[in-house]
Design an enzyme around this catalytic site. Sequence first.
Site, mmCIF file in Angstrom:
data_model
loop_
_atom_site.group_PDB
_atom_site.id
_atom_site.type_symbol
_atom_site.label_atom_id
_atom_site.label_comp_id
_atom_site.label_asym_id
_atom_site.label_seq_id
_atom_site.Cartn_x
_atom_site.Cartn_y
_atom_site.Cartn_z
ATOM 1 N N GLY A 1 0.837 -1.201 0.000
ATOM 2 C CA GLY A 1 0.000 0.000 0.000
ATOM 3 C C GLY A 1 0.865 1.241 0.000
ATOM 4 O O GLY A 1 1.587 1.500 0.964
ATOM 5 N N ILE A 2 0.819 1.990 -1.106
ATOM 6 C CA ILE A 2 1.612 3.232 -1.146
ATOM 7 C C ILE A 2 0.679 4.426 -1.342
ATOM 8 O O ILE A 2 0.710 5.117 -2.342
ATOM 9 C CB ILE A 2 2.794 3.136 -2.144
ATOM 10 N N GLY A 3 -0.162 4.634 -0.338
ATOM 11 C CA GLY A 3 -1.010 5.825 -0.293
ATOM 12 C C GLY A 3 -0.248 6.944 0.397
ATOM 13 O O GLY A 3 0.974 7.067 0.246
ATOM 14 N N THR A 4 -0.953 7.712 1.202
ATOM 15 C CA THR A 4 -0.340 8.884 1.851
ATOM 16 C C THR A 4 0.856 8.480 2.729
ATOM 17 O O THR A 4 1.955 9.031 2.605
ATOM 18 C CB THR A 4 -1.404 9.571 2.735
ATOM 19 N N ALA B 1 3.705 -3.196 -3.270
ATOM 20 C CA ALA B 1 2.469 -3.754 -3.818
ATOM 21 C C ALA B 1 1.364 -2.725 -3.675
ATOM 22 O O ALA B 1 1.139 -2.199 -2.575
ATOM 23 C CB ALA B 1 2.088 -5.034 -3.077
ATOM 24 N N VAL C 1 -0.869 4.450 16.795
ATOM 25 C CA VAL C 1 -1.435 5.279 17.866
ATOM 26 C C VAL C 1 -0.793 6.669 17.830
ATOM 27 O O VAL C 1 0.427 6.802 17.956
ATOM 28 C CB VAL C 1 -1.204 4.640 19.260
ATOM 29 N N GLY D 1 -10.127 17.869 3.502
ATOM 30 C CA GLY D 1 -9.464 16.569 3.432
ATOM 31 C C GLY D 1 -9.074 15.999 4.785
ATOM 32 O O GLY D 1 -8.395 14.987 4.861
ATOM 33 N N LYS E 1 -7.250 3.179 19.344
ATOM 34 C CA LYS E 1 -5.942 3.611 19.832
ATOM 35 C C LYS E 1 -5.877 3.525 21.360
ATOM 36 O O LYS E 1 -4.856 3.139 21.932
ATOM 37 C CB LYS E 1 -5.668 5.042 19.356
HETATM 38 N N1 HSE Z 1 -8.404 9.462 11.140
HETATM 39 C C1 HSE Z 1 -7.298 9.610 12.026
HETATM 40 C C2 HSE Z 1 -7.380 10.975 12.694
HETATM 41 C C3 HSE Z 1 -6.014 9.445 11.262
HETATM 42 O O1 HSE Z 1 -8.209 11.807 12.329
HETATM 43 O O2 HSE Z 1 -6.618 11.213 13.621
HETATM 44 C C4 HSE Z 1 -4.859 8.951 12.069
HETATM 45 O O3 HSE Z 1 -5.093 7.731 12.702
#
Ligand code: HSE
Length: 444
Positions: A10-13, A43, A132, A187, A205
């Site tokens: 996974g090569i997203g953000t 991948a 976390v 975003g 978390k």
């Molecule tokens: N959706 C999470 C947040 C991203 O807003 O903190 C990081 O786990």
Amino acid sequence: MTRIRVGLLGIGTVGAGTFTVLKRNQAEISRRAGREIAITVVADLDTNRARSIVGDDIEVVSDAQQVVSRDDVDVVIELIGGYGIAKTLVLAAIEAGKHVVTANKALLAVHGTEIFAAAARKGVIVAYEAAVAGGIPIIKALREGLVANRIDWVAGIVNGTTNFILSEMRDKGLDFASVLKEAQRLGYAEADPTFDIEGIDAAHKTALMSAIAFGIPVQFDKAHIEGITKLERVDIQYAEQLGYRIKLLGIAKRTDKGVELRVHPSLVPARRLIASVEGAMNAVVVHGDALGTTLYYGAGAGSEPTASAVIADLVDIARLQGADPAHYTPVLGFQSASLNAAQSSLPVLPIEEVVTSYYLRARVSDEPGVLAKITTILSEHGVSIDALLQRESDDVLGEGADQTDLIILTHRTREGTMNDALASIQSLPTVLGSVVRLRKEELN
Ligand code: HSE
């Protein structure tokens, strides 16, 4: 020394951030790790996008399954997310004897026990600093830096999306729905922001932090979870007038009866440092018996901040490559044999057994005796009042209105007791609408 070969799933953000930071700081990271760390295969279903990030020198494949068992991969980084294919891939990687680094809090919160047991059987590491509070090294702090302490409690702002929404509601006096739209436009919030705004991401978390803080198994299923969707701006304003900020806190607390594990909006004294954490930032406060209170603050999400945690895990693995698994840091910071025993002496308490203080707001008919009836009910239930405010909320009530808001801060009491008192207050004919109840944490 031989280099560590990494397969990135996974090569997203975060994946792109990991590639970029590893490349930019390669020399420094190698000096720290004692060997080179090289991504050898990536991948991703979107192979064109993956190639545009990593160039031609690194192999790109669309099938993650083939990466997890390859002989030329020592460590698998899982950045796919979710409980589905990610679980299959992580377990397959462990089965093939690969170390795993993951940022997947949902997967570990729900299936951690199974995954950690599989890793222990195979003698491999599952590292999850990025799961976390993003880039903040809170796992390292709890599992290693604070190892001398008996941890009393952990309280954190561990979801940036909701902290951004709460900050905007307070700063601009906006309501939840309009700030959520803004967060999505910017975003911050996902198109489906349910896990964020309903407190589920924060609970994933917090469940992980509770396990490491107290040496108990990860028990996300026992967490009490409330999000911020029902929070009204008027309560943010009243809290402010009383010297408090409202934050979505993940709380893990050790008590004589067991462990409180809960995520909900909480009033926090405005003078506490954590109350000043604004926007999408994260912060975790830990109280240990020897050190006292410590605060960990930083970016809880984002490309390079999260990559910082992923690479820290890679360096740990590189340093331990070839070591006897008995020398690994225990995955939850306590020897695994002791976890189940601690579970029976430290059960996760039902929310009715939680002891905390409260903020109550009742919209009432503005007539003689209303306040006396409410305070009598609280007194009959042994609930002591700390502060009291009567306000006519500008946005709801007009000039000469015959309704008013009563805001009461209480001292600490059992949640079950507060439920009983609230049921009696709610049944008074002079109490109009639902009484708002928020929990208040002094964090001292
Ligand atoms: N959706 C999470 C947040 C991203 O807003 O903190 C990081 O786990």
